[in-house]
Design a protein around this motif. Structure first.
Motif, mmCIF file in Angstrom:
data_model
loop_
_atom_site.group_PDB
_atom_site.id
_atom_site.type_symbol
_atom_site.label_atom_id
_atom_site.label_comp_id
_atom_site.label_asym_id
_atom_site.label_seq_id
_atom_site.Cartn_x
_atom_site.Cartn_y
_atom_site.Cartn_z
ATOM 1 N N ARG A 322 24.822 -27.719 -9.453
ATOM 2 C CA ARG A 322 25.195 -26.891 -10.605
ATOM 3 C C ARG A 322 24.370 -27.271 -11.832
ATOM 4 N NH1 ARG A 322 26.724 -22.321 -13.098
ATOM 5 N NH2 ARG A 322 28.309 -22.634 -14.724
ATOM 6 N N VAL A 323 23.659 -26.308 -12.387
ATOM 7 C CA VAL A 323 22.834 -26.520 -13.582
ATOM 8 C C VAL A 323 23.565 -25.939 -14.786
ATOM 9 C CG1 VAL A 323 20.646 -25.993 -14.715
ATOM 10 C CG2 VAL A 323 20.701 -26.485 -12.250
ATOM 11 N N GLN A 324 23.771 -26.779 -15.793
ATOM 12 C CA GLN A 324 24.486 -26.294 -16.987
ATOM 13 C C GLN A 324 24.297 -27.271 -18.139
ATOM 14 O OE1 GLN A 324 28.507 -24.807 -16.453
ATOM 15 N NE2 GLN A 324 29.105 -25.679 -18.408
ATOM 16 N N SER A 325 23.858 -26.774 -19.260
ATOM 17 C CA SER A 325 23.754 -27.512 -20.526
ATOM 18 C C SER A 325 22.668 -28.594 -20.476
ATOM 19 C CB SER A 325 25.087 -28.162 -20.917
ATOM 20 O OG SER A 325 26.094 -27.180 -21.009
ATOM 21 N N ALA A 326 22.137 -28.861 -21.659
ATOM 22 C CA ALA A 326 21.140 -29.927 -21.795
ATOM 23 C C ALA A 326 21.835 -31.279 -21.833
ATOM 24 C CB ALA A 326 20.330 -29.721 -23.071
ATOM 25 N N ARG A 327 21.127 -32.275 -21.396
ATOM 26 C CA ARG A 327 21.679 -33.635 -21.462
ATOM 27 C C ARG A 327 21.699 -34.100 -22.915
ATOM 28 N NH1 ARG A 327 19.538 -38.773 -17.842
ATOM 29 N NH2 ARG A 327 20.778 -40.397 -18.896
ATOM 30 N N MET A 328 22.773 -34.734 -23.322
ATOM 31 C CA MET A 328 22.919 -35.180 -24.703
ATOM 32 C C MET A 328 21.774 -36.116 -25.083
ATOM 33 S SD MET A 328 26.284 -36.908 -26.442
ATOM 34 C CE MET A 328 26.363 -37.196 -28.206
ATOM 35 N N GLY A 329 21.107 -35.820 -26.188
ATOM 36 C CA GLY A 329 20.020 -36.651 -26.669
ATOM 37 C C GLY A 329 18.681 -36.354 -26.041
ATOM 38 N N ALA A 330 18.618 -35.369 -25.118
ATOM 39 C CA ALA A 330 17.346 -35.042 -24.464
ATOM 40 C C ALA A 330 16.392 -34.399 -25.461
ATOM 41 C CB ALA A 330 17.603 -34.100 -23.290
ATOM 42 N N PRO A 331 15.083 -34.579 -25.249
ATOM 43 C CA PRO A 331 14.101 -34.028 -26.196
ATOM 44 C C PRO A 331 14.046 -32.501 -26.179
ATOM 45 C CG PRO A 331 13.017 -35.016 -24.293
ATOM 46 C CD PRO A 331 14.453 -35.380 -24.195
ATOM 47 N N THR A 332 14.502 -31.856 -25.078
ATOM 48 C CA THR A 332 14.512 -30.396 -25.018
ATOM 49 C C THR A 332 15.933 -29.927 -24.747
ATOM 50 O OG1 THR A 332 14.220 -30.150 -22.614
ATOM 51 C CG2 THR A 332 12.236 -30.564 -23.926
ATOM 52 N N ARG A 333 16.165 -28.624 -24.924
ATOM 53 C CA ARG A 333 17.481 -28.036 -24.674
ATOM 54 C C ARG A 333 17.543 -27.435 -23.277
ATOM 55 N NH1 ARG A 333 20.481 -30.718 -26.610
ATOM 56 N NH2 ARG A 333 22.151 -29.183 -26.350
ATOM 57 N N ALA A 334 16.644 -27.837 -22.407
ATOM 58 C CA ALA A 334 16.630 -27.308 -21.041
ATOM 59 C C ALA A 334 17.890 -27.778 -20.306
ATOM 60 C CB ALA A 334 15.390 -27.780 -20.300
ATOM 61 N N PRO A 335 18.599 -26.866 -19.639
ATOM 62 C CA PRO A 335 19.807 -27.260 -18.897
ATOM 63 C C PRO A 335 19.451 -28.157 -17.712
ATOM 64 C CG PRO A 335 19.244 -24.970 -18.408
ATOM 65 C CD PRO A 335 18.328 -25.408 -19.518
ATOM 66 N N VAL A 336 20.365 -29.004 -17.358
ATOM 67 C CA VAL A 336 20.160 -29.942 -16.251
ATOM 68 C C VAL A 336 21.323 -29.823 -15.268
ATOM 69 C CG1 VAL A 336 18.858 -31.571 -17.663
ATOM 70 C CG2 VAL A 336 21.348 -31.815 -17.489
ATOM 71 N N ARG A 337 21.135 -30.403 -14.100
ATOM 72 C CA ARG A 337 22.247 -30.466 -13.148
ATOM 73 C C ARG A 337 23.363 -31.310 -13.760
ATOM 74 N NH1 ARG A 337 20.558 -33.479 -8.618
ATOM 75 N NH2 ARG A 337 19.227 -34.504 -10.143
ATOM 76 N N ILE A 338 24.609 -30.920 -13.535
ATOM 77 C CA ILE A 338 25.695 -31.575 -14.264
ATOM 78 C C ILE A 338 25.875 -33.036 -13.870
ATOM 79 C CG2 ILE A 338 26.913 -29.405 -14.699
ATOM 80 C CD1 ILE A 338 28.899 -30.178 -12.498
ATOM 81 N N ILE A 339 25.302 -33.475 -12.753
ATOM 82 C CA ILE A 339 25.395 -34.888 -12.394
ATOM 83 C C ILE A 339 24.640 -35.766 -13.390
ATOM 84 C CG2 ILE A 339 23.359 -34.999 -10.893
ATOM 85 C CD1 ILE A 339 25.083 -36.753 -8.987
ATOM 86 N N GLU A 340 23.796 -35.168 -14.218
ATOM 87 C CA GLU A 340 23.068 -35.930 -15.226
ATOM 88 C C GLU A 340 23.890 -36.166 -16.485
ATOM 89 O OE1 GLU A 340 18.942 -34.937 -15.849
ATOM 90 O OE2 GLU A 340 18.891 -33.758 -13.999
ATOM 91 N N HIS A 341 25.042 -35.495 -16.614
ATOM 92 C CA HIS A 341 25.891 -35.677 -17.790
ATOM 93 C C HIS A 341 26.784 -36.907 -17.615
ATOM 94 C CE1 HIS A 341 24.463 -31.957 -19.376
ATOM 95 N NE2 HIS A 341 25.001 -31.221 -18.406
ATOM 96 N N ALA A 342 26.920 -37.685 -18.670
ATOM 97 C CA ALA A 342 27.638 -38.958 -18.593
ATOM 98 C C ALA A 342 29.086 -38.780 -18.153
ATOM 99 C CB ALA A 342 27.587 -39.671 -19.947
ATOM 100 N N ASP A 343 29.771 -37.770 -18.672
ATOM 101 C CA ASP A 343 31.188 -37.632 -18.341
ATOM 102 C C ASP A 343 31.387 -37.222 -16.886
ATOM 103 O OD1 ASP A 343 33.943 -37.763 -19.388
ATOM 104 O OD2 ASP A 343 34.001 -35.673 -18.760
ATOM 105 N N VAL A 344 30.474 -36.414 -16.356
ATOM 106 C CA VAL A 344 30.562 -36.051 -14.942
ATOM 107 C C VAL A 344 30.326 -37.286 -14.085
ATOM 108 C CG1 VAL A 344 29.524 -34.674 -13.098
ATOM 109 C CG2 VAL A 344 29.936 -33.646 -15.344
ATOM 110 N N ARG A 345 29.356 -38.105 -14.483
ATOM 111 C CA ARG A 345 29.123 -39.352 -13.753
ATOM 112 C C ARG A 345 30.352 -40.268 -13.811
ATOM 113 N NH1 ARG A 345 23.984 -41.661 -12.266
ATOM 114 N NH2 ARG A 345 22.627 -39.899 -11.823
ATOM 115 N N ARG A 346 31.008 -40.310 -14.976
ATOM 116 C CA ARG A 346 32.222 -41.115 -15.080
ATOM 117 C C ARG A 346 33.274 -40.626 -14.092
ATOM 118 N NH1 ARG A 346 36.894 -40.097 -16.978
ATOM 119 N NH2 ARG A 346 36.169 -38.145 -17.919
ATOM 120 N N MET A 347 33.436 -39.308 -13.991
ATOM 121 C CA MET A 347 34.421 -38.772 -13.054
ATOM 122 C C MET A 347 34.030 -39.068 -11.609
ATOM 123 S SD MET A 347 35.728 -35.146 -14.669
ATOM 124 C CE MET A 347 34.127 -34.432 -15.042
#
Length: 597
Positions: A322-347
């Protein structure tokens, strides 16, 4: 969603926590070898993936159906069960005298986990049969064993456990089903039972009901309960099937989950001709039934492990795609796979760590059962049985709570798509929700822990376990990551000891003990899981050092243990307060005050 059996993980836990190699040296397990263990785990995983898992979705959507007392399973179930019987999966732990393979319960636990992850509703059928085999082998007459056990062991016949009645749920002593002795030594059974799992179905030619009932002159309560074999079809002396017995399935329940598991209302003796056979002695039924229930409670705990694993796999797969939203603090606003988001990784890490923790707990429990039966001497058997008894309420309650919580987190990872039935994520939460309820609610497990298991044998079993945890923590040394777990594990054990001693000093205040039971069980179980994960981390680091095994898998074991101990275990600090507050606040409101003004 597809399912892949976690065979590498299962074998690692069998080696490091169940100590399957040491089990192979015990009397009765002579044929056990590392190669056999590996082959069984792998083949069971394959069978679960290829035979049980494809039926999970159709079982949920179509469910079991009832027509005029006949229950029909969805397409494919009958054929899959025949393949289960043909492969001999139900015979793993059974006595070779009756056609079983005599293998450890710990090994069977891995097999049962895979089958349950693949299809929880389907797995309930063989699970109940296993429990009945245990009860009959321990308490039935030799003639009863000859007539029933071999067919139950092969799975040609299935079995049920009949306790609950409309007026008697967890309060088994309130049951009213009658059993009247006949001149020929049989009994006439009359009454109604509810919530009978797989009480009627079309997968086997006979169903052997184990039924609790009361004889006319029996004392009240649980002391007056007897256990009876009540077959769907009577069994002739030569083992062939005779006439249909006077019992029927009145209806099946429409449930939140496990739709392919027929939950039956069973009526016995509508025509006053239901034949039952006493197991053991009159008024000794609860002892026989508890043989079955204790076995089943560990297997229900495995259901929590299984659903957690299945839900985690689905969430992980979705998060990697699933690709959605840019990673927080990333240099671009390109959406990434949600596994790259910290909160998803926490879950995901929470799901992974909780699942691996309760898997270790369940296998540890099963191996203690094995040692309690097959230990080298009386002292070893007593110690192992005491540990198994202590761990059983932890396994049943904490593992099933984990199954629900992990399945709920999986829906959160899926986001809105998790709330849509087509993704399959919701089924896991619906299926998981029954496990904290049946085989003794988790609140009852907590009461059993504090009321029976802690004081057992003067507290020697929890004291020995605590000493083992302390010794392990004290022995962590060196420069590896596992040594960082030493202090938090020791601190958690200290909190558990404080809570345990508080309960001991308040033993004469039953309301306080009862009010503290549930948070105490969760505190106890979380510390044991942390201990077992730390043991795995230490062994993983040893193997990494020596170059044994899969590097990616082993390094993940270390990280997962760290996450559990650093981010999940600290929650036990919050549990200590509720344990030591007792029941005062629980009774501070009148019944009327529970209502909103």
């Amino acid at each position: 969603m597809s399912y892949t059996a976690p065979t590498l993980e299962q074998k690692f836990v069998l080696e490091t926590i169940a100590d399957i190699q040491q089990l192979s040296g015990l009397p009765g397990f002579d044929s056990l070898s590392g190669d056999l263990v590996s082959a069984i785990v792998d083949e069971a995983g394959k069978f679960a993936e290829e035979v049980f898992a494809p039926l999970n979705r159709i079982g949920d959507e179509q469910g079991a159906t009832w027509t005029d007392g006949t229950v029909t399973l969805p397409p494919g179930f009958r054929e899959a069960y025949a393949r289960y019987v043909e492969a001999g999966w139900g015979s793993l732990t059974a006595n070779p005298e009756y056609g079983g393979q005599g293998l450890p319960f710990a090994l069977s636990a891995a097999v049962q986990e895979s089958l349950t992850s693949a299809n929880m509703a389907f797995s309930l059928c063989p699970m109940l049969t296993m429990g009945a085999i245990e009860a009959l082998e321990a308490h039935a007459s030799e003639e009863q064993k000859r007539l029933y056990l071999s067919r139950l062991v092969t799975g040609e016949w299935t079995a049920t456990m009949n306790l609950t009645e409309p007026q008697a749920g967890s309060d088994v002593g309130a049951l009213k089903t009658k059993a009247e002795r006949q001149p020929d030594g049989t009994y006439r059974i009359k009454g109604q039972k509810i919530f009978i799992t797989w009480g009627e179905h079309d997968c086997a030619e006979n169903i052997i009901h184990t039924v609790l009932a009361r004889t006319p002159d029996a004392p009240g309560g649980t002391k007056g309960i007897s256990l009876f074999i009540v077959p769907k079809f009577l069994v002739n002396p030569d083992g062939s099937l005779g006439a249909r017995n006077d019992l029927r399935c009145v209806s099946i329940e429409h449930k939140l989950g496990i739709h392919a598991s027929p939950t039956c209302v069973m009526s016995y003796g509508d025509n006053d001709a239901c034949v039952g056979y006493l197991v053991g002695e009159e008024n000794a039924g609860m002892r026989a039934m508890f043989t079955m229930m204790n076995h089943s409670r560990i297997n229900v705990g495995l259901q929590g492990v299984s659903i957690a694993e299945r839900a985690y796999q689905g969430a992980l797969s979705y998060a990697r795609e699933r690709v959605q939203s840019a990673r927080m603090g990333a240099p671009t606003r390109a959406p990434v796979r949600i596994i790259e988001h910290a909160d998803v990784r926490r879950m995901l890490l929470t799901m992974k760590a909780r699942t691996e923790g309760v898997r270790a707990l369940a296998y540890y429990n099963a191996a203690a059962v094995d040692r309690g039966i097959h230990g080298q001497d009386d002292e070893a058997r007593k110690a192992a049985k005491g540990l198994a008894d202590l761990l059983t309420p932890l396994t049943k309650a904490y593992a099933t709570d984990t199954g629900v919580e992990v399945a709920s987190l999986a829906i959160q990872v899926f986001g809105g798509m998790g709330f849509i039935e087509e993704t399959g994520a919701a089924q896991h939460l619906r299926d998981a929700r029954i496990a904290p309820i049946y085989e003794g609610t988790n609140g009852i497990q907590a009461l059993d822990l504090v009321g029976r298991k802690l004081p057992m044998d003067g507290g020697e079993h929890w004291q020995r376990l605590f000493a083992d945890i302390r010794s392990f923590a004290d022995g962590l040394a060196g420069e590896g990551a596992a040594t960082t777990l030493k202090a938090p594990l020791a601190d958690a054990l200290a909190r558990l000891e404080t809570a345990t001693h508080w309960l001991a000093t308040h033993a004469n205040r039953p309301d306080d003990i009862a009010g503290s039971a549930t948070p105490y069980l969760r505190l106890f179980a979380s510390v044991v899981c942390a201990y077992l994960l730390a043991r795995q981390a230490a062994e993983a680091e040893r193997r990494l050092t020596t170059g044994e095994g899969d590097e990616g898998f082993l390094s993940a074991k270390v990280v997962t243990a760290r996450f559990y101990i650093e981010q999940i275990l600290p929650q036990d600090i919050a549990l200590l307060g509720p344990v030591m507050k007792g029941a005062e606040l629980l009774y501070a409101l009148s019944e009327d005050q529970f209502l909103a003004a």
